[in-house]
Design an enzyme around this catalytic site. Structure first.
Site, PDB file in Angstrom:
ATOM      1  N   CYS A  56       0.842  -1.203   0.000  1.00  0.00           N
ATOM      2  CA  CYS A  56       0.000   0.000   0.000  1.00  0.00           C
ATOM      3  C   CYS A  56       0.878   1.255   0.000  1.00  0.00           C
ATOM      4  O   CYS A  56       0.565   2.249  -0.670  1.00  0.00           O
ATOM      5  CB  CYS A  56      -0.916   0.017   1.215  1.00  0.00           C
ATOM      6  N   ASP A 145     -19.942  13.175 -15.225  1.00  0.00           N
ATOM      7  CA  ASP A 145     -21.375  12.985 -14.914  1.00  0.00           C
ATOM      8  C   ASP A 145     -21.570  12.189 -13.617  1.00  0.00           C
ATOM      9  O   ASP A 145     -22.686  11.798 -13.291  1.00  0.00           O
ATOM     10  CB  ASP A 145     -22.084  12.282 -16.083  1.00  0.00           C
TER      11      ASP A 145
HETATM   12  C1  BEZ Z   1       0.582  -4.677   1.753  1.00  0.00           C
HETATM   13  O1  BEZ Z   1       0.143  -3.559   1.483  1.00  0.00           O
HETATM   14  O2  BEZ Z   1       1.776  -4.917   1.681  1.00  0.00           O
HETATM   15  C2  BEZ Z   1      -0.344  -5.780   2.119  1.00  0.00           C
HETATM   16  C3  BEZ Z   1      -1.475  -5.504   2.844  1.00  0.00           C
HETATM   17  C4  BEZ Z   1      -2.300  -6.539   3.196  1.00  0.00           C
HETATM   18  C5  BEZ Z   1      -1.996  -7.834   2.804  1.00  0.00           C
HETATM   19  C6  BEZ Z   1      -0.877  -8.083   2.050  1.00  0.00           C
HETATM   20  C7  BEZ Z   1      -0.033  -7.058   1.694  1.00  0.00           C
END
Ligand code: BEZ
Length: 233
Positions: A56, A145
């Site tokens: 993430c 829209d």
């Molecule tokens: C990650 O962002 O690395 C991750 C988050 C949840 C599960 C697996 C990877």
């Protein structure tokens, strides 16, 4: 029914063509009313599993690096996970240090799962320590829209390809209100397909540089209209 089953069963379904559900929430940049935030332009809403997780972090940093590209495409970005605005703020400080690209879009507070449930972002196999479902990696492309134009969903273990996200946005903006479609592996500047419902006679009045390729499948190419047309609404 246990809480996990309840959450999964009460999820909404958002399909392409639907108006993106509206909501109000706190965020890393303060209170957001979604429809007001996206008013008048294109938008991307991205979910991720958890703050302070490795993949993430690389994704949000990659999105931050693309700030000039979102700007060029008049597209607002917002990110959401089932964490609080306070956690998002602390994480943003770390993402900025990690990648050196300041996050200049809001990360939405969804600790009560209001947004995840509205859009149906929760996954049955991807669970928090509590045993309750987390958001996976979805991307909703929303037009001026306020309708959803394209949805991508990746599992937690697969980080998204931001070249592909930009490519999809370009294809959507190019084909909006035009009788063209983008072929396999299309990228900006390439030829596009004339849509099959357009007759050859109509096509001759609408497009330049028409290149018939394979008549039985109505495969006719034309120059990328972005080269001569202002494509962004
Ligand atoms: C990650 O962002 O690395 C991750 C988050 C949840 C599960 C697996 C990877």
């Amino acid at each position: 029914m246990d809480q996990k089953a309840k959450e999964l069963a009460s999820q909404g379904i958002v399909r392409i063509g639907d108006v993106a559900p509206d909501f109000t929430t706190d965020s890393s940049e303060g209170k957001i009313q979604w429809h007001q935030f996206i008013e008048g332009g294109w938008a991307i809403l991205m979910s991720h599993p958890r703050d302070f997780t490795p993949v993430c972090t690389t994704e949000i940093s990659a999105a931050a690096k693309l700030a000039p590209e979102w700007e060029k495409r008049k597209t607002k970005v917002a990110v959401v996970s089932v964490d609080s605005a306070e956690e998002h703020k602390r994480w943003v400080a770390d993402i900025n240090k990690y990648g050196g690209h300041p996050v200049n879009f809001p990360i939405l507070d969804d600790k009560d799962k209001k947004i995840s449930l509205l859009y149906g972002m929760l996954n049955q196999d991807h669970l928090a320590d509590t045993g309750l479902p987390l958001t996976v990696r979805s991307v909703y492309f929303i037009g001026p829209d306020k309708k959803v134009k394209l949805i991508l969903t990746y599992p937690a273990a697969v980080g998204r390809n931001f070249d592909e996200i930009i490519r999809c946005l370009d294809a959507l903006q190019l084909s909006a209100n035009k009788l063209i479609a983008t072929p396999a592996n299309w990228k900006q500047g390439d030829e596009v397909c004339i849509q099959p419902q357009v007759t050859d006679e109509q096509a001759a009045t609408m497009f330049t540089n028409i290149r018939p390729v394979f008549p039985s499948c109505k495969l006719r190419m034309t120059s990328d209209p972005a080269a001569t047309t202002n494509i962004v609404a």
